[in-house]
Design a protein around this motif. Sequence first.
Motif, PDB file in Angstrom:
ATOM      1  N   ILE A  66       0.882  -1.178   0.000  1.00  0.00           N
ATOM      2  CA  ILE A  66       0.000   0.000   0.000  1.00  0.00           C
ATOM      3  C   ILE A  66       0.910   1.215   0.000  1.00  0.00           C
ATOM      4  N   PRO A  67       0.886   2.003  -1.076  1.00  0.00           N
ATOM      5  CA  PRO A  67       1.787   3.149  -1.146  1.00  0.00           C
ATOM      6  C   PRO A  67       1.569   4.075   0.044  1.00  0.00           C
ATOM      7  N   ASP A  68       2.621   4.794   0.379  1.00  0.00           N
ATOM      8  CA  ASP A  68       2.612   5.617   1.575  1.00  0.00           C
ATOM      9  C   ASP A  68       1.955   6.969   1.260  1.00  0.00           C
ATOM     10  N   PHE A  69       0.654   6.935   0.965  1.00  0.00           N
ATOM     11  CA  PHE A  69      -0.032   8.180   0.607  1.00  0.00           C
ATOM     12  C   PHE A  69      -0.173   9.077   1.831  1.00  0.00           C
ATOM     13  N   ASP A  70       0.021  10.368   1.636  1.00  0.00           N
ATOM     14  CA  ASP A  70      -0.221  11.332   2.714  1.00  0.00           C
ATOM     15  C   ASP A  70      -1.676  11.234   3.152  1.00  0.00           C
TER      16      ASP A  70
ATOM     17  N   ILE B 172      -7.486   1.931  -7.044  1.00  0.00           N
ATOM     18  CA  ILE B 172      -6.170   2.478  -7.376  1.00  0.00           C
ATOM     19  C   ILE B 172      -5.332   1.335  -7.948  1.00  0.00           C
ATOM     20  N   GLY B 173      -4.852   1.539  -9.186  1.00  0.00           N
ATOM     21  CA  GLY B 173      -4.039   0.518  -9.843  1.00  0.00           C
ATOM     22  C   GLY B 173      -4.788  -0.127 -10.995  1.00  0.00           C
ATOM     23  N   THR B 174      -4.021  -0.530 -11.988  1.00  0.00           N
ATOM     24  CA  THR B 174      -4.601  -1.223 -13.151  1.00  0.00           C
ATOM     25  C   THR B 174      -3.713  -2.403 -13.543  1.00  0.00           C
ATOM     26  N   GLY B 175      -3.261  -3.139 -12.506  1.00  0.00           N
ATOM     27  CA  GLY B 175      -2.544  -4.392 -12.763  1.00  0.00           C
ATOM     28  C   GLY B 175      -3.550  -5.523 -12.914  1.00  0.00           C
ATOM     29  N   SER B 176      -3.042  -6.730 -12.875  1.00  0.00           N
ATOM     30  CA  SER B 176      -3.882  -7.904 -13.097  1.00  0.00           C
ATOM     31  C   SER B 176      -5.059  -7.976 -12.113  1.00  0.00           C
ATOM     32  N   SER B 177      -4.794  -7.683 -10.837  1.00  0.00           N
ATOM     33  CA  SER B 177      -5.863  -7.792  -9.825  1.00  0.00           C
ATOM     34  C   SER B 177      -6.962  -6.788 -10.126  1.00  0.00           C
ATOM     35  N   ALA B 178      -6.579  -5.539 -10.409  1.00  0.00           N
ATOM     36  CA  ALA B 178      -7.575  -4.510 -10.725  1.00  0.00           C
ATOM     37  C   ALA B 178      -8.357  -4.907 -11.972  1.00  0.00           C
TER      38      ALA B 178
ATOM     39  N   GLN C 140      -5.471   5.335 -12.679  1.00  0.00           N
ATOM     40  CA  GLN C 140      -4.485   4.575 -13.453  1.00  0.00           C
ATOM     41  C   GLN C 140      -3.171   5.348 -13.582  1.00  0.00           C
ATOM     42  N   ARG C 141      -2.074   4.699 -13.153  1.00  0.00           N
ATOM     43  CA  ARG C 141      -0.767   5.327 -13.339  1.00  0.00           C
ATOM     44  C   ARG C 141      -0.133   4.855 -14.648  1.00  0.00           C
ATOM     45  N   THR C 142      -0.258   3.543 -14.912  1.00  0.00           N
ATOM     46  CA  THR C 142       0.291   2.977 -16.152  1.00  0.00           C
ATOM     47  C   THR C 142      -0.742   2.013 -16.728  1.00  0.00           C
ATOM     48  N   PRO C 143      -1.150   2.220 -17.976  1.00  0.00           N
ATOM     49  CA  PRO C 143      -2.094   1.245 -18.542  1.00  0.00           C
ATOM     50  C   PRO C 143      -1.407  -0.095 -18.786  1.00  0.00           C
TER      51      PRO C 143
ATOM     52  N   CYS D 104       5.964  -6.992 -21.175  1.00  0.00           N
ATOM     53  CA  CYS D 104       7.116  -6.563 -20.366  1.00  0.00           C
ATOM     54  C   CYS D 104       6.705  -6.565 -18.895  1.00  0.00           C
ATOM     55  N   LYS D 105       5.553  -5.954 -18.619  1.00  0.00           N
ATOM     56  CA  LYS D 105       4.859  -6.253 -17.369  1.00  0.00           C
ATOM     57  C   LYS D 105       4.078  -7.518 -17.663  1.00  0.00           C
ATOM     58  N   ARG D 106       3.776  -8.281 -16.640  1.00  0.00           N
ATOM     59  CA  ARG D 106       3.054  -9.531 -16.882  1.00  0.00           C
ATOM     60  C   ARG D 106       1.739  -9.244 -17.613  1.00  0.00           C
ATOM     61  N   LEU D 107       1.541  -9.966 -18.719  1.00  0.00           N
ATOM     62  CA  LEU D 107       0.335  -9.803 -19.513  1.00  0.00           C
ATOM     63  C   LEU D 107      -0.878 -10.210 -18.666  1.00  0.00           C
TER      64      LEU D 107
ATOM     65  N   PHE E  41      -7.335  -0.755  -2.885  1.00  0.00           N
ATOM     66  CA  PHE E  41      -5.931  -0.701  -3.287  1.00  0.00           C
ATOM     67  C   PHE E  41      -5.618  -1.964  -4.089  1.00  0.00           C
ATOM     68  N   ALA E  42      -5.459  -1.774  -5.388  1.00  0.00           N
ATOM     69  CA  ALA E  42      -5.034  -2.897  -6.242  1.00  0.00           C
ATOM     70  C   ALA E  42      -3.586  -2.602  -6.623  1.00  0.00           C
ATOM     71  N   THR E  43      -2.819  -2.267  -5.595  1.00  0.00           N
ATOM     72  CA  THR E  43      -1.488  -1.690  -5.790  1.00  0.00           C
ATOM     73  C   THR E  43      -0.361  -2.707  -5.668  1.00  0.00           C
ATOM     74  N   GLY E  44      -0.692  -3.974  -5.745  1.00  0.00           N
ATOM     75  CA  GLY E  44       0.332  -4.995  -5.921  1.00  0.00           C
ATOM     76  C   GLY E  44       1.095  -5.389  -4.667  1.00  0.00           C
ATOM     77  N   PHE E  45       2.277  -5.898  -4.899  1.00  0.00           N
ATOM     78  CA  PHE E  45       3.036  -6.589  -3.848  1.00  0.00           C
ATOM     79  C   PHE E  45       4.509  -6.190  -3.869  1.00  0.00           C
ATOM     80  N   ASP E  46       5.145  -6.357  -2.740  1.00  0.00           N
ATOM     81  CA  ASP E  46       6.609  -6.303  -2.694  1.00  0.00           C
ATOM     82  C   ASP E  46       7.054  -7.710  -3.093  1.00  0.00           C
TER      83      ASP E  46
ATOM     84  N   SER F   6       8.574  -2.749 -13.772  1.00  0.00           N
ATOM     85  CA  SER F   6       7.595  -3.768 -13.375  1.00  0.00           C
ATOM     86  C   SER F   6       8.018  -4.373 -12.045  1.00  0.00           C
ATOM     87  N   TRP F   7       7.104  -5.137 -11.464  1.00  0.00           N
ATOM     88  CA  TRP F   7       7.486  -5.786 -10.200  1.00  0.00           C
ATOM     89  C   TRP F   7       8.496  -6.902 -10.439  1.00  0.00           C
ATOM     90  N   TYR F   8       8.641  -7.380 -11.695  1.00  0.00           N
ATOM     91  CA  TYR F   8       9.716  -8.345 -11.990  1.00  0.00           C
ATOM     92  C   TYR F   8      11.077  -7.729 -11.650  1.00  0.00           C
TER      93      TYR F   8
HETATM   94  P1  NA7 Z   1       0.574  -5.124 -10.021  1.00  0.00           P
HETATM   95  O1  NA7 Z   1       0.610  -5.815 -11.307  1.00  0.00           O
HETATM   96  O2  NA7 Z   1       1.886  -4.763  -9.380  1.00  0.00           O
HETATM   97  O3  NA7 Z   1      -0.302  -3.820 -10.189  1.00  0.00           O
HETATM   98  C1  NA7 Z   1      -0.296  -2.780  -9.245  1.00  0.00           C
HETATM   99  C2  NA7 Z   1      -0.956  -1.575  -9.839  1.00  0.00           C
HETATM  100  O4  NA7 Z   1      -0.989  -0.550  -8.864  1.00  0.00           O
HETATM  101  C3  NA7 Z   1      -0.201  -1.016 -11.040  1.00  0.00           C
HETATM  102  O5  NA7 Z   1      -1.118  -0.591 -11.987  1.00  0.00           O
HETATM  103  C4  NA7 Z   1       0.558   0.137 -10.419  1.00  0.00           C
HETATM  104  O6  NA7 Z   1       0.905   1.148 -11.330  1.00  0.00           O
HETATM  105  C5  NA7 Z   1      -0.461   0.644  -9.437  1.00  0.00           C
HETATM  106  N1  NA7 Z   1       0.132   1.476  -8.405  1.00  0.00           N
HETATM  107  C6  NA7 Z   1       1.073   1.126  -7.498  1.00  0.00           C
HETATM  108  N2  NA7 Z   1       1.382   2.186  -6.734  1.00  0.00           N
HETATM  109  C7  NA7 Z   1       0.626   3.227  -7.177  1.00  0.00           C
HETATM  110  C8  NA7 Z   1       0.493   4.574  -6.805  1.00  0.00           C
HETATM  111  N3  NA7 Z   1       1.240   5.094  -5.824  1.00  0.00           N
HETATM  112  N4  NA7 Z   1      -0.374   5.354  -7.479  1.00  0.00           N
HETATM  113  C9  NA7 Z   1      -1.112   4.841  -8.482  1.00  0.00           C
HETATM  114  N5  NA7 Z   1      -1.031   3.557  -8.888  1.00  0.00           N
HETATM  115  C10 NA7 Z   1      -0.171   2.770  -8.238  1.00  0.00           C
HETATM  116  O7  NA7 Z   1      -0.217  -5.967  -8.916  1.00  0.00           O
HETATM  117  P2  NA7 Z   1      -1.470  -6.922  -9.129  1.00  0.00           P
HETATM  118  O8  NA7 Z   1      -1.942  -7.313  -7.798  1.00  0.00           O
HETATM  119  O9  NA7 Z   1      -2.453  -6.325 -10.049  1.00  0.00           O
HETATM  120  O10 NA7 Z   1      -0.901  -8.159  -9.887  1.00  0.00           O
HETATM  121  C11 NA7 Z   1       0.209  -8.868  -9.369  1.00  0.00           C
HETATM  122  C12 NA7 Z   1       0.332 -10.176 -10.058  1.00  0.00           C
HETATM  123  O11 NA7 Z   1      -0.648 -11.068  -9.514  1.00  0.00           O
HETATM  124  C13 NA7 Z   1       0.047 -10.215 -11.521  1.00  0.00           C
HETATM  125  O12 NA7 Z   1       1.099  -9.862 -12.319  1.00  0.00           O
HETATM  126  C14 NA7 Z   1      -0.353 -11.654 -11.735  1.00  0.00           C
HETATM  127  O13 NA7 Z   1       0.790 -12.436 -11.783  1.00  0.00           O
HETATM  128  C15 NA7 Z   1      -1.075 -11.984 -10.512  1.00  0.00           C
HETATM  129  P3  NA7 Z   1       2.347   1.104 -12.094  1.00  0.00           P
HETATM  130  O14 NA7 Z   1       2.209   0.055 -13.141  1.00  0.00           O
HETATM  131  O15 NA7 Z   1       3.366   0.723 -11.045  1.00  0.00           O
HETATM  132  O16 NA7 Z   1       2.547   2.456 -12.611  1.00  0.00           O
END
Ligand code: NA7
Length: 539
Positions: A155-159, A189-195, A213-216, A333-336, A383-388, A498-500
């Motif tokens: 979870i990003p350290d939002f103010d 928040i977020g547009t990775g696989s979970s979102a 969305q920060r990155t499509p 490049c990011k996981r499809l 928060f669909a903001t992924g993982f460490d 990417s998280w890779y």
């Molecule tokens: P991901 O793929 O790491 O996605 C996290 C999303 O959260 C991604 O779109 C990030 O944008 C976004 N993000 C992270 N921090 C912020 C902040 N501070 N502001 C706005 N957006 C943010 O995690 P998932 O859970 O979706 O998927 C993980 C894996 O699980 C997936 O690859 C599959 O293998 C299953 P960013 O792209 O970093 O700009």
Amino acid sequence: MNNPSSGVLDAIVVGAGFGGMYTMHLLQQKGFGARGFERGGDVGGTWYWNRYPGCQCDVESMEYSYQFDDDLQQEWNWSQRYAGQGEILDYANHVADRFNLRDNITFNAEVTSADWLDDEQLWEVSTNGGAGAGGETVRSRYFIMATGCLSTTNIPDFDGLESFEGDTYHTGNWPHDGVDFTGKRVAVIGTGSSAIQAIPLIAQQAETLTVFQRTPNYTIPARNKPMDPAVEADIKANYADFRAKGRQSPSAFGVTYPHHMDSVLEATPEERERRFEEFWGHGGFAFLAAFGDIAFNEEANFHAAEFVRNKIRSIVDDPATAELLCPDTVLGCKRLCADNDYYATYNRSGVSLVDVSEYPIEKMTEPGLVTNGVEYEVDAIVFATGFDAMTGSLFNANISGVGGLPLREKWEAGPTNYLGLMTTKFPNMFTITGPGSPSVLANLITGVEQHAEFITNLMEWSRARGHAVVVPEQEAEDAWVERVNQRSNLTLYPTCNSWYLGSNIPGKPRVFLPYVGFPHYSEKLADVVANDYRGLAFG
Ligand code: NA7
């Protein structure tokens, strides 16, 4: 307070997901005294925690399952081509019951520290919970981290995060009894696989849904459907062969579709379109197999990416939203991602997309969140903001090796290890699907089976020879790190964030974490074993 337990175990296994469960099974079978610790309330790992709406595996169910027991794979029936979270969790529970795996696993027990005791040549592991709830301290000869690759939520350290008065959720730690968004104004928040999986379902319930969305991302329709009994019967009639083909594939899955090796660049525009259309129709990861050079050649990749961008433009009604959804990065490049109606969701009334690439989310406030000077008032934030990824859970266990060296310190500039399994100065410690192994670039169940077998075979081998300690040689580790880097540099993976690469976590060193190429990796493991565990030193 911890209560030191008497007696020394052969092994401690941390985590009761698919890796930890199979490791416990093998240890029991091979006559090792082992205990497992799991921070969750039950087995299942990823599938225990990620209960968000729409959570579904992106590897087909006939492949995303154990292959070590033929009766199990014959008797279990998957209802869908891609299994949802609930069904995979049922499967994990079935396996735990079938092989009596819970007997030696303590749940609700998180490892708080793990120290190598130089004099005793043992691991001492402390937990903060479990049956006695106060935690305990146990000792073992081997220490096996099966804590998963995507298990420490970010979870990003939002103010002002604490000031938000509505409900907050992280996709990777979803309430067990679900969430009803009916009538709610929801932010994702977020547009990775979970979102991408959750958004279409949240949109069906919520009054309004605003996606930040920060990155499509590129996503291909999953085209999930009920399991075809004929397909299932066909695979089961020769499951061993199907599995063997899977292990020969670069990602240890993808047997159900052809892997073309020809170049995008040699195809005519019509041939290119036809092939991309065919693979778009097949769904999911298969898209990357439409041509042999999509993952390796930037120009080839551009054609594949452009095909997807055109699909987005044709699906999404509002041209400005469509353009915002079009990634300009390398496809894959990011996981499809694999989705069910993701892009079409933006055609629903009440669903909107906010670009935070240029103007990041500034802060959370009592009623919502602020970006670019605009306050969005919502009732809930997801928060669909992924993982460490890959190292987060290893560091969280506070592991220290020879001379008290913290793992965090040894890996300050990025993880270094041998085979993705062991690291110098940390004797008798193993990481299942650790960094430097195919892990997240491969079918994870195949990966964990391979690692659990390697580790427990090595333990048997050591036991037979009276060895108490095994640790990698420094030269072997250095060469492995070099090899992992060389493999990733053959691909386009290092060209984006990417998280890779760890680049989603502020301050994390930019290092490509997984090993590219499952069959290549398997050959290396087999060679190590055939040569009396070359690269490992025994004592
Ligand atoms: P991901 O793929 O790491 O996605 C996290 C999303 O959260 C991604 O779109 C990030 O944008 C976004 N993000 C992270 N921090 C912020 C902040 N501070 N502001 C706005 N957006 C943010 O995690 P998932 O859970 O979706 O998927 C993980 C894996 O699980 C997936 O690859 C599959 O293998 C299953 P960013 O792209 O970093 O700009």
